[in-house]
Design a protein around this motif. Structure first.
Motif, short mmCIF file in Angstrom:
data_model
loop_
_atom_site.label_atom_id
_atom_site.label_comp_id
_atom_site.label_asym_id
_atom_site.label_seq_id
_atom_site.Cartn_x
_atom_site.Cartn_y
_atom_site.Cartn_z
N ASP A 80 0.81 -1.22 0.00
CA ASP A 80 0.00 0.00 0.00
C ASP A 80 0.84 1.27 0.00
OD1 ASP A 80 -2.09 -1.73 0.14
OD2 ASP A 80 -2.78 -1.14 2.13
N GLU A 83 -0.52 4.51 -1.75
CA GLU A 83 -1.73 5.03 -1.13
C GLU A 83 -1.42 5.69 0.21
OE1 GLU A 83 -6.10 3.46 0.49
OE2 GLU A 83 -4.67 2.06 -0.38
N ARG A 86 0.42 9.03 -0.12
CA ARG A 86 -0.51 10.09 -0.51
C ARG A 86 -1.32 10.56 0.70
NH1 ARG A 86 -3.03 12.29 -4.94
NH2 ARG A 86 -5.21 12.91 -4.63
N SER A 182 -3.33 8.32 8.52
CA SER A 182 -2.43 7.20 8.23
C SER A 182 -2.44 6.17 9.37
CB SER A 182 -1.01 7.70 7.99
OG SER A 182 -0.50 8.37 9.12
N HIS A 185 -5.27 3.90 8.72
CA HIS A 185 -4.93 2.94 7.67
C HIS A 185 -4.04 1.83 8.21
CE1 HIS A 185 -4.53 2.01 3.28
NE2 HIS A 185 -3.51 1.32 3.75
#
Length: 496
Positions: A80, A83, A86, A182, A185
């Motif tokens: 990942d 992603e 970003r 983040s 995530h």
């Protein structure tokens, strides 16, 4: 909204609040709205972690399997990478390149602790008695509260989460309310890997509410916090009530000492990077330049020329060299530091203002700022500004350079630039800072400890010591041939 992760489930808050809007520091636009935890949510997360530690399957999980789980997280981070980089750029304002480097570093941290998880089975102690087996072993501390800062949300979380899990603890994570995306995530990756319910929990919210409820909870055994000095002091005081273990990284005011015999252009280049990487929002930023007098004027002039050329902009734009500050509130704090420095007599060489480019007007930008003619007693030299501001002091002798570099209540990091190898080692040895770079600035490796002296904090992250922060040490002494003994008057040897 279901942004809290409690007992293996994504849940909303039990309260009725609207949540928190997360802003893009480049232009103030809305990125997301996330759930904020109330006191009941914090209690539920700690209860889940407590149950998972005391009676769940995690207690019987082998160190090798814990390492395999960490290695799996590392693989998902690599998957990942684009992603997450970003997300980190949008949330913090840093460049996409910096965000990608952060993800690479985080993956490396998880790999490192995956490899370290099962390598220490304790040690045998020779007591001098052949009938005794004496071992020193390590066990997890228990429930750990991991409270992370807004500037490196993903990286700082990995420095805590990877060793905590490698040691066998359960955790409750509380990221900064400013940049939580983040961290959310990463916890989704933890969920994907398949840790037992309650081992990893996530609560979101402000430090004064969610953070305080977590710190004060009686079932939390350890608090690991990275952030400001004032908050660190408050955490120490709160932890004292239950004698909780603490690990604190509280920032720095880091000297970058430049001798005249160094390579001039290289030293200027690294001084810019040391001070202005991530707009200076780095705990180890080289915000105090200490330059030998014979090159001081030319060094400051070239530094200013190149600082003026730094391209500000959107972190997602590949031409951007420096992004915005994280919030309008934080920019205001940095601007207040600048105003005081001017009032105290520091000479503004360049910067100290917002950019004039109208495309940046909605973002939280500030031009790279250089102050010269600085004395070590000025507030701008002693206080951690945490922005794109560097001060310049001058010195004439090696002893003076060391004295200036150590004239700080912090002691996180520092650097020395010289082509004299003996001088480099002398100065590095004399600096009272947890990390000292010679002819470099900012690099770290997961295998080497990170932390500071003085008010920079307590404890160490990374390296073997970073694992030890999350372990208790136990001595197991076994008498393999116990024999009756008369220890007290009137005692009876029943075997006789």
């Amino acid at each position: 909204m279901q942004d809290l992760f409690v007992d293996g489930q994504w849940v909303g808050s039990t309260g009725s609040g609207p949540g928190r809007v997360i802003l893009n520091p480049f232009d103030g636009s809305e990125l997301a709205t996330v759930t904020e935890a109330g006191a009941d949510d914090v209690h539920a997360a700690v209860r889940a972690a407590r149950t998972a530690f005391d009676s769940g399957p995690w207690r019987s999980t082998t160190a090798r399997h814990r390492g395999e789980l960490l290695r799996a997280i590392s693989a998902l981070l690599v998957r990942d990478r684009a992603e997450i980089a970003r997300i980190e750029s949008l949330d913090t304002g840093k460049t996409l390149t910096e965000g990608g480097i952060d993800v690479d570093d985080v993956a490396a941290v998880f790999r490192y602790y995956a490899g370290l998880a099962d390598t220490d089975a304790g040690r045998v102690v020779d007591t001098g008695n052949p009938d005794v087996v004496s071992r020193v072993v390590h066990e997890p501390v228990g429930v750990c509260a991991l409270i992370t800062p807004w500037n490196y949300p993903l990286l700082q979380l990995s420095w805590k989460l990877a060793p905590a899990l490698a040691a066998g603890n359960t955790v409750v994570i509380k990221p900064s309310e400013v940049t939580p995306l983040s961290s959310i995530h990463l916890v989704r990756l933890v969920d994907e890997v398949g840790f037992p319910a309650g081992v990893v929990n996530l609560v979101l919210g402000a430090g004064a509410t969610t953070g305080a409820a977590l710190v004060e909870h009686p079932h939390v055994d350890l608090i690991s916090f990275t952030g400001g000095l004032a908050t660190g002091r408050a955490i120490m005081a709160a932890a004292a009530a239950d004698v909780k273990r603490i690990a604190l990284e509280l920032g720095g005011k880091n000297p970058n000492v430049v001798f005249a015999d160094t390579d001039f252009d290289t030293a200027v280049d690294y001084a810019l990077m040391a001070a202005f990487l991530h707009s200076g929002q780095v705990c180890s930023a080289g915000s105090r330049l200490i330059v030998e007098s014979s090159i001081h004027d030319s060094f400051v002039a070239e530094l200013a020329r190149r600082a003026d050329a730094i391209q500000l902009g959107n972190g997602l734009d590949e031409t951007t060299e420096c992004g915005p500050l994280v919030s309008s509130e934080h920019r205001a704090k940095v601007e207040a530091h600048i105003e005081r420095a001017l009032a105290d007599g520091a000479r503004l060489v360049t910067g100290g203002r917002r950019p004039e480019d109208p495309t940046l007007a909605n973002g939280y930008f500030l031009r790279p700022t250089i102050f010269a003619d600085c004395r070590s007693d000025l507030a701008i030299v002693q206080d951690e500004v945490f922005g794109p501001v560097v001060t310049v002091e001058r010195f004439d002798t090696e002893d003076e350079a060391i004295r200036l570099a150590n004239n700080t209540s912090y002691g996180l990091a520092g650097a020395v630039w010289t082509n004299d190898a003996s001088r480099a080692q002398r100065v590095a040895g004399a600096l009272r800072h947890g990390t000292v770079w010679i002819n470099d600035f900012h690099p770290y490796v997961p295998q080497a400890e990170w932390g500071g002296f003085g008010k920079s904090g307590i404890g160490r992250e990374l390296g073997p010591s970073g694992l030890d922060e999350y372990r208790e040490t136990k001595h197991v002494y076994q008498n393999t041939r116990p024999a009756p003994q008369r220890w007290f008057a009137g005692g009876e040897n029943r075997d006789g």
